[in-house]
Scaffold this motif. Structure first.
Motif, PDB file in Angstrom:
ATOM      1  N   VAL A 199       0.875  -1.172   0.000  1.00 10.22           N
ATOM      2  CA  VAL A 199       0.000   0.000   0.000  1.00 10.22           C
ATOM      3  C   VAL A 199       0.907   1.215   0.000  1.00 10.22           C
ATOM      4  O   VAL A 199       1.779   1.344   0.867  1.00 10.22           O
ATOM      5  CB  VAL A 199      -0.922   0.018   1.234  1.00 10.22           C
ATOM      6  CG1 VAL A 199      -1.789   1.275   1.228  1.00 10.22           C
ATOM      7  CG2 VAL A 199      -1.785  -1.224   1.286  1.00 10.22           C
ATOM      8  N   ALA A 200       0.744   2.083  -0.981  1.00  7.43           N
ATOM      9  CA  ALA A 200       1.562   3.295  -1.063  1.00  7.43           C
ATOM     10  C   ALA A 200       0.643   4.504  -1.050  1.00  7.43           C
ATOM     11  O   ALA A 200      -0.398   4.497  -1.710  1.00  7.43           O
ATOM     12  CB  ALA A 200       2.417   3.277  -2.336  1.00  7.43           C
ATOM     13  N   TRP A 201       1.027   5.551  -0.335  1.00 10.59           N
ATOM     14  CA  TRP A 201       0.145   6.710  -0.228  1.00 10.59           C
ATOM     15  C   TRP A 201       0.967   7.988  -0.076  1.00 10.59           C
ATOM     16  O   TRP A 201       2.158   7.947   0.207  1.00 10.59           O
ATOM     17  CB  TRP A 201      -0.850   6.544   0.920  1.00 10.59           C
ATOM     18  CG  TRP A 201      -0.276   6.590   2.304  1.00 10.59           C
ATOM     19  CD1 TRP A 201      -0.274   7.641   3.175  1.00 10.59           C
ATOM     20  CD2 TRP A 201       0.375   5.504   3.002  1.00 10.59           C
ATOM     21  NE1 TRP A 201       0.323   7.286   4.367  1.00 10.59           N
ATOM     22  CE2 TRP A 201       0.718   5.993   4.288  1.00 10.59           C
ATOM     23  CE3 TRP A 201       0.681   4.181   2.673  1.00 10.59           C
ATOM     24  CZ2 TRP A 201       1.372   5.196   5.227  1.00 10.59           C
ATOM     25  CZ3 TRP A 201       1.340   3.399   3.601  1.00 10.59           C
ATOM     26  CH2 TRP A 201       1.674   3.908   4.866  1.00 10.59           C
ATOM     27  N   VAL A 202       0.295   9.100  -0.301  1.00  9.09           N
ATOM     28  CA  VAL A 202       0.950  10.415  -0.217  1.00  9.09           C
ATOM     29  C   VAL A 202       0.162  11.301   0.734  1.00  9.09           C
ATOM     30  O   VAL A 202      -1.036  11.093   0.964  1.00  9.09           O
ATOM     31  CB  VAL A 202       1.044  11.088  -1.607  1.00  9.09           C
ATOM     32  CG1 VAL A 202       1.939  10.289  -2.530  1.00  9.09           C
ATOM     33  CG2 VAL A 202      -0.331  11.273  -2.233  1.00  9.09           C
ATOM     34  N   ASP A 203       0.850  12.302   1.266  1.00 10.23           N
ATOM     35  CA  ASP A 203       0.182  13.264   2.139  1.00 10.23           C
ATOM     36  C   ASP A 203      -0.603  14.288   1.337  1.00 10.23           C
ATOM     37  O   ASP A 203      -1.588  14.851   1.818  1.00 10.23           O
ATOM     38  CB  ASP A 203       1.217  13.995   3.009  1.00 10.23           C
ATOM     39  CG  ASP A 203       1.903  13.063   3.987  1.00 10.23           C
ATOM     40  OD1 ASP A 203       1.264  12.068   4.383  1.00 10.23           O
ATOM     41  OD2 ASP A 203       3.062  13.324   4.339  1.00 10.23           O
ATOM     42  N   ASP A 204      -0.147  14.537   0.108  1.00 15.30           N
ATOM     43  CA  ASP A 204      -0.747  15.581  -0.714  1.00 15.30           C
ATOM     44  C   ASP A 204      -0.815  15.108  -2.156  1.00 15.30           C
ATOM     45  O   ASP A 204       0.092  14.425  -2.642  1.00 15.30           O
ATOM     46  CB  ASP A 204       0.093  16.867  -0.610  1.00 15.30           C
ATOM     47  CG  ASP A 204      -0.599  18.045  -1.274  1.00 15.30           C
ATOM     48  OD1 ASP A 204      -0.369  18.250  -2.477  1.00 15.30           O
ATOM     49  OD2 ASP A 204      -1.364  18.745  -0.586  1.00 15.30           O
ATOM     50  N   LEU A 205      -1.899  15.472  -2.856  1.00 16.38           N
ATOM     51  CA  LEU A 205      -2.075  15.042  -4.238  1.00 16.38           C
ATOM     52  C   LEU A 205      -0.932  15.488  -5.143  1.00 16.38           C
ATOM     53  O   LEU A 205      -0.659  14.840  -6.162  1.00 16.38           O
ATOM     54  CB  LEU A 205      -3.400  15.582  -4.795  1.00 16.38           C
ATOM     55  CG  LEU A 205      -4.660  14.819  -4.400  1.00 16.38           C
ATOM     56  CD1 LEU A 205      -5.897  15.541  -4.905  1.00 16.38           C
ATOM     57  CD2 LEU A 205      -4.617  13.397  -4.947  1.00 16.38           C
ATOM     58  N   SER A 206      -0.274  16.573  -4.797  1.00 18.68           N
ATOM     59  CA  SER A 206       0.819  17.065  -5.632  1.00 18.68           C
ATOM     60  C   SER A 206       1.981  16.079  -5.685  1.00 18.68           C
ATOM     61  O   SER A 206       2.855  16.183  -6.551  1.00 18.68           O
ATOM     62  CB  SER A 206       1.319  18.413  -5.110  1.00 18.68           C
ATOM     63  OG  SER A 206       1.839  18.289  -3.799  1.00 18.68           O
ATOM     64  N   ASN A 207       2.002  15.106  -4.772  1.00 24.42           N
ATOM     65  CA  ASN A 207       3.084  14.119  -4.738  1.00 24.42           C
ATOM     66  C   ASN A 207       2.764  12.848  -5.516  1.00 24.42           C
ATOM     67  O   ASN A 207       3.577  11.910  -5.529  1.00 24.42           O
ATOM     68  CB  ASN A 207       3.419  13.728  -3.291  1.00 24.42           C
ATOM     69  CG  ASN A 207       4.277  14.769  -2.596  1.00 24.42           C
ATOM     70  OD1 ASN A 207       5.131  15.384  -3.218  1.00 24.42           O
ATOM     71  ND2 ASN A 207       4.036  14.974  -1.309  1.00 24.42           N
ATOM     72  N   LEU A 208       1.597  12.782  -6.178  1.00 23.64           N
ATOM     73  CA  LEU A 208       1.217  11.554  -6.872  1.00 23.64           C
ATOM     74  C   LEU A 208       2.186  11.194  -7.986  1.00 23.64           C
ATOM     75  O   LEU A 208       2.508  10.021  -8.189  1.00 23.64           O
ATOM     76  CB  LEU A 208      -0.207  11.677  -7.425  1.00 23.64           C
ATOM     77  CG  LEU A 208      -1.331  11.462  -6.404  1.00 23.64           C
ATOM     78  CD1 LEU A 208      -2.692  11.662  -7.056  1.00 23.64           C
ATOM     79  CD2 LEU A 208      -1.244  10.056  -5.795  1.00 23.64           C
ATOM     80  N   PRO A 258      11.025   9.496  -0.317  1.00 22.00           N
ATOM     81  CA  PRO A 258      11.039  10.957  -0.157  1.00 22.00           C
ATOM     82  C   PRO A 258      10.010  11.406   0.873  1.00 22.00           C
ATOM     83  O   PRO A 258       9.034  10.688   1.165  1.00 22.00           O
ATOM     84  CB  PRO A 258      10.671  11.473  -1.560  1.00 22.00           C
ATOM     85  CG  PRO A 258      10.870  10.306  -2.483  1.00 22.00           C
ATOM     86  CD  PRO A 258      10.629   9.080  -1.673  1.00 22.00           C
ATOM     87  N   ALA A 259      10.189  12.575   1.401  1.00 23.47           N
ATOM     88  CA  ALA A 259       9.233  13.125   2.368  1.00 23.47           C
ATOM     89  C   ALA A 259       7.858  13.243   1.724  1.00 23.47           C
ATOM     90  O   ALA A 259       7.730  13.641   0.564  1.00 23.47           O
ATOM     91  CB  ALA A 259       9.710  14.492   2.839  1.00 23.47           C
ATOM     92  N   GLY A 260       6.830  12.860   2.468  1.00 22.28           N
ATOM     93  CA  GLY A 260       5.461  12.946   1.966  1.00 22.28           C
ATOM     94  C   GLY A 260       4.991  11.719   1.231  1.00 22.28           C
ATOM     95  O   GLY A 260       3.835  11.650   0.805  1.00 22.28           O
ATOM     96  N   ILE A 261       5.870  10.722   1.058  1.00 25.08           N
ATOM     97  CA  ILE A 261       5.518   9.474   0.372  1.00 25.08           C
ATOM     98  C   ILE A 261       5.748   8.318   1.339  1.00 25.08           C
ATOM     99  O   ILE A 261       6.790   8.232   1.994  1.00 25.08           O
ATOM    100  CB  ILE A 261       6.348   9.293  -0.909  1.00 25.08           C
ATOM    101  CG1 ILE A 261       5.968  10.373  -1.925  1.00 25.08           C
ATOM    102  CG2 ILE A 261       6.152   7.913  -1.507  1.00 25.08           C
ATOM    103  CD1 ILE A 261       6.771  10.345  -3.198  1.00 25.08           C
ATOM    104  N   HIS A 262       4.773   7.421   1.420  1.00 23.59           N
ATOM    105  CA  HIS A 262       4.817   6.338   2.399  1.00 23.59           C
ATOM    106  C   HIS A 262       4.460   5.015   1.730  1.00 23.59           C
ATOM    107  O   HIS A 262       3.716   4.983   0.748  1.00 23.59           O
ATOM    108  CB  HIS A 262       3.847   6.613   3.548  1.00 23.59           C
ATOM    109  CG  HIS A 262       3.882   8.030   4.028  1.00 23.59           C
ATOM    110  ND1 HIS A 262       4.832   8.508   4.899  1.00 23.59           N
ATOM    111  CD2 HIS A 262       3.091   9.100   3.714  1.00 23.59           C
ATOM    112  CE1 HIS A 262       4.623   9.795   5.122  1.00 23.59           C
ATOM    113  NE2 HIS A 262       3.576  10.178   4.412  1.00 23.59           N
TER     114      HIS A 262
END
Length: 406
Positions: A199-208, A258-262
């Protein structure tokens, strides 16, 4: 004067239409052979396309007020979208075909101005050739632009539909409402394998976009036998890979996010049931990672590393009470308690060896001894590395910090 020059060009196009068509089609097949791939009647289909553009160009010469006044027939867009649905030919091949038609027409116009029944006086040739060049450029600039836009729009629509359909099949497979064989056929993914879900996710859509890049790099290094990825509506992507061995684990552990990506990974599981089980493990790894702060680190969260915390924290209220009973003041939320619990975790992993613990924590062994003495003082008892209760409480401590005891 323009009307006379346009009249010559229009008359030449009408008189030489069939010969031009044959010559241009021959040139297309010779110079852009991929246009003919997997077609029942390649020459017939290419001839139809070239004929349409020749007619449209001739019409623009006869009726356009200026060289910039170019309007393509609406059916050309429909024709382009039909080609895009087959992805055959590709867009680059189509655009190269326009270049070949453009160049072929210009050469034949120049030759006609010099030779044969259409020959003009030298002083007229330059004027007609200049006008014809401008008209050709204007027409094929518009044709290329509109073709590229229509083709790209149709491919994007197909991609959205495909992604939506794939997501629906995956959702049904996870829910058990579609048979494995039907899912395999729809997804093009073999379920009779060992799967590892993520499962991969971002804090903000700009990081997609960055997330896509990270996942692409990751799979390039893993080189899985299969890779299935679907997007969800909450800044998140689900994925599955199948590998011949455990090399994926080393790659995942070494990756820096990178920061904001998990990212959270499940455990390897076999077959259709394993496809589901590994996915639910990945979801659990995400839950525990977010609750403990592990998901904020550059390293992905791996289920097997948090399995104890996952299983023991299904009832978080009871788990929190257990942690506070076992750890007492060490279960506090202050920085000192957190640092001492971190030391205790490594100390238990290293079977109460101050030397090995110090090496992992990058401190002096005496520092470890002093911290353990402080830990024992706060616990009110000696640290027993064989105590399962103590080990479980240490694993659950990060979860319990965000949940006060009831």
């Amino acid at each position: 004067m323009d009307s006379q020059r346009l009249g010559w060009l229009a008359g030449w196009l009408d008189a030489e239409f069939d010969a031009l068509l044959d010559a241009l089609v021959d040139g297309e097949l010779a110079d852009v052979p991929e246009l003919a791939v997997a077609r029942q009647d390649p020459r017939g289909e290419i001839r139809h396309s070239v004929r349409v553009h020749l007619m449209a160009f001739a019409d623009s010469v006869r009726h356009s007020v200026s060289e910039t006044d170019v309007a393509l027939p609406a059916f050309l867009t429909r024709h382009t979208r039909a080609l895009a649905r087959k992805d055959m030919p590709t867009l680059p091949a189509l655009l190269r075909a326009f270049e070949k038609i453009h160049a072929g027409l210009w050469r034949r116009i120049a030759a006609a101005l010099r030779n044969g029944p259409y020959k003009l006086a030298p002083e007229q040739r330059a004027e007609v050739l200049e006008l014809a060049s401008a008209r050709l450029f204007a027409y094929f600039q518009v044709a290329s632009g509109e073709t590229a836009a229509a083709y790209a729009a149709e491919r994007a629509l197909l991609q959205r539909r495909s992604t939506s359909q794939r997501s629906e099949v995956v959702t049904a497979l996870l829910a058990g409402s579609v048979t494995p064989s039907a899912a395999e056929q729809a997804l093009g993914y073999d379920l009779n394998a060992t799967h590892v879900a993520y499962v991969a996710w971002v804090d903000d859509l700009s990081n997609l976009d960055r997330l896509d890049s990270v996942l692409s790099t990751l799979t390039e290094h893993i080189r899985p036998r299969q890779h299935l990825r679907v997007s969800t509506e909450d800044h998140c992507q689900f994925g599955w890979i199948t590998c011949h061995n455990d090399t994926w684990l080393g790659v995942v552990r070494d990756i820096g996010l990178p920061a904001g990506i998990h990212c959270a990974w499940g455990s390897p599981q076999q077959g259709a049931e394993g496809f589901r089980a590994s996915h639910f493990d990945a979801l659990e790894a995400r839950r525990v990672g977010e609750a403990t702060g592990l998901a904020e680190r550059p390293e992905p969260v791996i289920f097997d590393n948090v399995a104890v915390a996952s299983l023991a924290s299904r009832d978080l209220s009871s788990a929190t009470a257990f942690v506070h009973r076992q750890l007492g003041r060490l279960a506090g939320t202050d920085e000192l308690a957190a640092r001492l619990v971190g030391t205790l975790r490594v100390y238990l992993d290293e079977l109460a060896s101050p030397t090995r613990t110090a090496r992992r924590l990058h401190v002096h062994p005496n520092t470890v001894v002093k911290r353990v003495e402080r830990i024992e003082a706060m616990l009110g008892r000696k640290v027993d590395p064989a105590s399962l209760s103590l080990r479980v409480a240490v694993e659950l401590a990060p979860l319990a910090r965000s949940t006060p005891p009831s």
